[in-house]
Design a protein around this motif. Sequence first.
Motif, PDB file in Angstrom:
ATOM      1  N   UNK A   1       0.837  -1.192   0.000  1.00  0.00           N
ATOM      2  CA  UNK A   1       0.000   0.000   0.000  1.00  0.00           C
ATOM      3  C   UNK A   1       0.877   1.249   0.000  1.00  0.00           C
ATOM      4  N   UNK A   2       0.277   2.364  -0.394  1.00  0.00           N
ATOM      5  CA  UNK A   2       0.937   3.668  -0.320  1.00  0.00           C
ATOM      6  C   UNK A   2      -0.011   4.640   0.357  1.00  0.00           C
TER       7      UNK A   2
ATOM      8  N   UNK B   1       3.625  -2.152  -8.851  1.00  0.00           N
ATOM      9  CA  UNK B   1       3.492  -3.173  -7.823  1.00  0.00           C
ATOM     10  C   UNK B   1       2.615  -2.754  -6.661  1.00  0.00           C
ATOM     11  N   UNK B   2       2.257  -1.468  -6.620  1.00  0.00           N
ATOM     12  CA  UNK B   2       1.345  -0.994  -5.576  1.00  0.00           C
ATOM     13  C   UNK B   2      -0.033  -1.606  -5.790  1.00  0.00           C
ATOM     14  N   UNK B   3      -0.601  -2.157  -4.729  1.00  0.00           N
ATOM     15  CA  UNK B   3      -1.920  -2.784  -4.827  1.00  0.00           C
ATOM     16  C   UNK B   3      -3.048  -1.903  -4.297  1.00  0.00           C
ATOM     17  N   UNK B   4      -2.704  -0.970  -3.421  1.00  0.00           N
ATOM     18  CA  UNK B   4      -3.723  -0.103  -2.851  1.00  0.00           C
ATOM     19  C   UNK B   4      -3.146   1.223  -2.404  1.00  0.00           C
TER      20      UNK B   4
ATOM     21  N   UNK C   1      -7.261   2.999 -13.665  1.00  0.00           N
ATOM     22  CA  UNK C   1      -6.680   2.522 -14.914  1.00  0.00           C
ATOM     23  C   UNK C   1      -5.472   1.616 -14.671  1.00  0.00           C
ATOM     24  N   UNK C   2      -4.775   1.850 -13.573  1.00  0.00           N
ATOM     25  CA  UNK C   2      -3.609   1.032 -13.222  1.00  0.00           C
ATOM     26  C   UNK C   2      -3.984  -0.201 -12.397  1.00  0.00           C
ATOM     27  N   UNK C   3      -5.258  -0.357 -12.122  1.00  0.00           N
ATOM     28  CA  UNK C   3      -5.707  -1.505 -11.351  1.00  0.00           C
ATOM     29  C   UNK C   3      -5.366  -1.426  -9.881  1.00  0.00           C
ATOM     30  N   UNK C   4      -5.253  -0.204  -9.361  1.00  0.00           N
ATOM     31  CA  UNK C   4      -4.888   0.012  -7.962  1.00  0.00           C
ATOM     32  C   UNK C   4      -6.131   0.401  -7.157  1.00  0.00           C
ATOM     33  N   UNK C   5      -6.412  -0.351  -6.105  1.00  0.00           N
ATOM     34  CA  UNK C   5      -7.562  -0.055  -5.251  1.00  0.00           C
ATOM     35  C   UNK C   5      -7.295   1.207  -4.438  1.00  0.00           C
TER      36      UNK C   5
ATOM     37  N   UNK D   1     -10.918  -3.872   6.285  1.00  0.00           N
ATOM     38  CA  UNK D   1     -11.879  -4.188   5.230  1.00  0.00           C
ATOM     39  C   UNK D   1     -11.285  -3.884   3.854  1.00  0.00           C
ATOM     40  N   UNK D   2     -10.522  -2.801   3.770  1.00  0.00           N
ATOM     41  CA  UNK D   2      -9.882  -2.423   2.508  1.00  0.00           C
ATOM     42  C   UNK D   2      -8.892  -3.497   2.070  1.00  0.00           C
ATOM     43  N   UNK D   3      -8.046  -3.953   2.978  1.00  0.00           N
ATOM     44  CA  UNK D   3      -7.057  -4.979   2.647  1.00  0.00           C
ATOM     45  C   UNK D   3      -7.740  -6.271   2.204  1.00  0.00           C
ATOM     46  N   UNK D   4      -8.793  -6.646   2.900  1.00  0.00           N
ATOM     47  CA  UNK D   4      -9.514  -7.871   2.541  1.00  0.00           C
ATOM     48  C   UNK D   4     -10.133  -7.778   1.149  1.00  0.00           C
ATOM     49  N   UNK D   5     -10.415  -6.573   0.696  1.00  0.00           N
ATOM     50  CA  UNK D   5     -11.041  -6.396  -0.624  1.00  0.00           C
ATOM     51  C   UNK D   5     -10.039  -6.467  -1.769  1.00  0.00           C
ATOM     52  N   UNK D   6      -8.745  -6.425  -1.448  1.00  0.00           N
ATOM     53  CA  UNK D   6      -7.717  -6.445  -2.488  1.00  0.00           C
ATOM     54  C   UNK D   6      -7.377  -7.888  -2.830  1.00  0.00           C
ATOM     55  N   UNK D   7      -7.521  -8.285  -4.090  1.00  0.00           N
ATOM     56  CA  UNK D   7      -7.227  -9.676  -4.461  1.00  0.00           C
ATOM     57  C   UNK D   7      -5.771 -10.035  -4.208  1.00  0.00           C
ATOM     58  N   UNK D   8      -5.537 -11.280  -3.802  1.00  0.00           N
ATOM     59  CA  UNK D   8      -4.180 -11.760  -3.605  1.00  0.00           C
ATOM     60  C   UNK D   8      -3.468 -11.825  -4.954  1.00  0.00           C
ATOM     61  N   UNK D   9      -2.169 -11.563  -4.947  1.00  0.00           N
ATOM     62  CA  UNK D   9      -1.386 -11.656  -6.182  1.00  0.00           C
ATOM     63  C   UNK D   9      -1.379 -13.091  -6.671  1.00  0.00           C
ATOM     64  N   UNK D  10      -1.525 -13.253  -7.983  1.00  0.00           N
ATOM     65  CA  UNK D  10      -1.474 -14.592  -8.564  1.00  0.00           C
ATOM     66  C   UNK D  10      -0.033 -15.001  -8.835  1.00  0.00           C
TER      67      UNK D  10
END
Length: 214
Positions: free
Chosen positions: A31-32, A91-94, A126-130, A205-214
Amino acid sequence: MSFKAALGFFASLAITALLSVNAARAEPVKLVGFGDSLMAGYQLPATDAFPVKLEKALREKGYEVEIANAGVSGDTSSGGLARLDWSIPEGTQGVILELGANDALRGIPPEQTEKNLDAMLTRLKERGIAVLLAGMLAPPNMGPDYGERFNGIYRRMAEKHGAALYPFFLDGVVTKANLQLDDGMHPNSEGVDVMVATMLPAAEAFIKSIPAKE
């Protein structure tokens, strides 16, 4: 291959697959914290900044997470928009997006603040970042008209972009002098603790909503 040997072989494959899935999920969620002095930790030791303390609190709850601090003191929504792309690494997910307080303090038209937040949310999507959008309230001295135009920005933007919303970043701190620095605007270390504790359920809740990296 005998039935027993085949059974052992497939059991081994299943265990290996399960371990691989668990290992993938054990990778920290990246996260950032992107914002202004409230995020940066104005006049506080680096270890007392909001992203650092939130990461610690989440890890104590069992979450594997890394939160980079991309707060810049004095930043407005225009400044945030200008630096968004290079401040949020690949690589940022959220992103916890917290901007707008300085806009209100400077009397920037709320319509401009909304336009800037809209652009930032669009780019991150657009970057797929939550995004967890941290809201702000206009200071009372700006008057009721300004407050009405400003205070509704965050909910509108969260609804438009499907972002998670934390309505007020300074919840629990803003009216308490013992939780603020002498300037009466920024949280002290104890104030940051209160902010973290108050936001923690929303952050979980925010972290739980972010899909795990495949």
